[in-house]
Design a protein around this motif. Structure first.
Motif, short mmCIF file in Angstrom:
data_model
loop_
_atom_site.label_atom_id
_atom_site.label_comp_id
_atom_site.label_asym_id
_atom_site.label_seq_id
_atom_site.Cartn_x
_atom_site.Cartn_y
_atom_site.Cartn_z
N GLU A 1 3.04 -4.58 -15.55
CA GLU A 1 2.33 -5.72 -16.13
C GLU A 1 0.84 -5.42 -16.29
O GLU A 1 0.24 -5.73 -17.32
N ASP A 2 0.29 -4.79 -15.27
CA ASP A 2 -1.14 -4.45 -15.31
C ASP A 2 -1.42 -3.43 -16.41
O ASP A 2 -2.39 -3.54 -17.15
N GLN A 3 -0.54 -2.44 -16.54
CA GLN A 3 -0.70 -1.43 -17.59
C GLN A 3 -0.57 -2.06 -18.97
O GLN A 3 -1.32 -1.71 -19.89
N LEU A 4 0.38 -2.97 -19.13
CA LEU A 4 0.56 -3.65 -20.41
C LEU A 4 -0.68 -4.47 -20.76
O LEU A 4 -1.16 -4.44 -21.90
N GLU A 5 -1.20 -5.21 -19.78
CA GLU A 5 -2.39 -6.01 -20.02
C GLU A 5 -3.58 -5.13 -20.45
O GLU A 5 -4.30 -5.47 -21.39
N GLU A 6 -3.73 -4.00 -19.79
CA GLU A 6 -4.82 -3.08 -20.16
C GLU A 6 -4.60 -2.51 -21.56
O GLU A 6 -5.54 -2.42 -22.36
N ALA A 7 -3.38 -2.14 -21.90
CA ALA A 7 -3.08 -1.62 -23.23
C ALA A 7 -3.34 -2.68 -24.30
O ALA A 7 -3.90 -2.37 -25.37
N GLN A 8 -2.99 -3.92 -24.02
CA GLN A 8 -3.25 -5.00 -24.97
C GLN A 8 -4.75 -5.24 -25.14
O GLN A 8 -5.21 -5.49 -26.25
N ARG A 9 -5.49 -5.13 -24.04
CA ARG A 9 -6.94 -5.29 -24.13
C ARG A 9 -7.55 -4.19 -24.99
O ARG A 9 -8.38 -4.45 -25.86
N ILE A 10 -7.12 -2.96 -24.77
CA ILE A 10 -7.63 -1.82 -25.56
C ILE A 10 -7.24 -1.99 -27.02
O ILE A 10 -8.06 -1.77 -27.92
N ASN A 11 -6.01 -2.39 -27.29
CA ASN A 11 -5.54 -2.61 -28.65
C ASN A 11 -6.38 -3.68 -29.35
O ASN A 11 -6.77 -3.52 -30.52
N ALA A 12 -6.64 -4.77 -28.65
CA ALA A 12 -7.47 -5.85 -29.22
C ALA A 12 -8.87 -5.34 -29.53
O ALA A 12 -9.45 -5.70 -30.57
N CYS B 1 6.52 -4.22 -6.86
CA CYS B 1 5.32 -3.40 -7.06
C CYS B 1 5.36 -2.70 -8.42
O CYS B 1 4.36 -2.65 -9.13
N ARG B 2 6.53 -2.18 -8.78
CA ARG B 2 6.66 -1.50 -10.08
C ARG B 2 6.44 -2.49 -11.23
O ARG B 2 5.78 -2.17 -12.21
N ILE B 3 6.98 -3.69 -11.10
CA ILE B 3 6.78 -4.72 -12.13
C ILE B 3 5.31 -5.04 -12.29
O ILE B 3 4.79 -5.11 -13.41
N VAL B 4 4.62 -5.22 -11.17
CA VAL B 4 3.19 -5.57 -11.23
C VAL B 4 2.39 -4.43 -11.85
O VAL B 4 1.49 -4.66 -12.66
N GLY C 1 0.83 -1.21 0.00
CA GLY C 1 0.00 0.00 0.00
C GLY C 1 0.86 1.25 0.00
O GLY C 1 0.59 2.20 -0.73
N GLU C 2 1.93 1.24 0.81
CA GLU C 2 2.86 2.37 0.85
C GLU C 2 3.58 2.54 -0.47
O GLU C 2 3.91 3.66 -0.87
N ALA C 3 3.82 1.43 -1.18
CA ALA C 3 4.47 1.48 -2.49
C ALA C 3 3.46 1.84 -3.59
O ALA C 3 3.81 1.90 -4.75
N ARG C 4 2.23 2.04 -3.20
CA ARG C 4 1.13 2.46 -4.09
C ARG C 4 0.76 1.43 -5.14
O ARG C 4 0.30 1.77 -6.23
N LEU C 5 0.98 0.16 -4.80
CA LEU C 5 0.53 -0.89 -5.70
C LEU C 5 -0.98 -1.03 -5.61
O LEU C 5 -1.66 -1.11 -6.63
N ILE C 6 -1.49 -1.04 -4.41
CA ILE C 6 -2.93 -1.09 -4.19
C ILE C 6 -3.30 -0.07 -3.12
O ILE C 6 -2.48 0.24 -2.26
N THR C 7 -4.50 0.44 -3.21
CA THR C 7 -5.01 1.36 -2.21
C THR C 7 -6.31 0.79 -1.69
O THR C 7 -7.35 0.89 -2.36
#
Length: 117
Positions: A87-98, A81-84, A39-45
């Protein structure tokens, strides 16, 4: 939290904050300190109950589980946290692209169909 929504809607909602910190930590096989750290690393709130207690959704637990996998393999928590996040941003971008490709594929016959006549 929204008590005015029917229970069935809340149970099916991946974003509904249904899990306490203790339960979330138990489900992930980790500690509340780990959840606070991501949470402090701002991965999830986590959302907060009326009493101020953290509440986690199923979506947040999946994200936290991925971070835990990386940390368990020796990745520092900030890097995990940065990797996750990436990864989440990439997955969303791929979904939008598809989705764009799907729409373009449906639009293409209408656009080009009259030219091939």
């Amino acid at each position: 939290m929204t008590a005015d929504r029917p229970l069935s809607d809340r149970l099916d909602d991946d974003d509904y904050p249904a899990y306490t910190m203790g339960r979330a930590a138990e489900m992930l096989g980790t500690t509340p300190a780990f959840l606070r750290a991501i949470g402090e690393a701002r991965l999830i709130t986590p959302l907060r109950s009326e009493g101020g207690h953290r509440r986690y959704s199923r979506y947040q637990l999946r994200i936290a589980a991925r971070a835990r996998e990386l940390v368990d393999r020796g990745t520092p928590i900030e890097a995990a946290c940065r990797i996750v996040i990436l990864e989440d941003q990439l997955e969303e971008a791929q979904r939008i692209n598809a989705e764009y490709r799907r729409r373009a594929g449906h639009a293409a016959p209408e656009t080009y169909g009259s030219e091939t006549g």
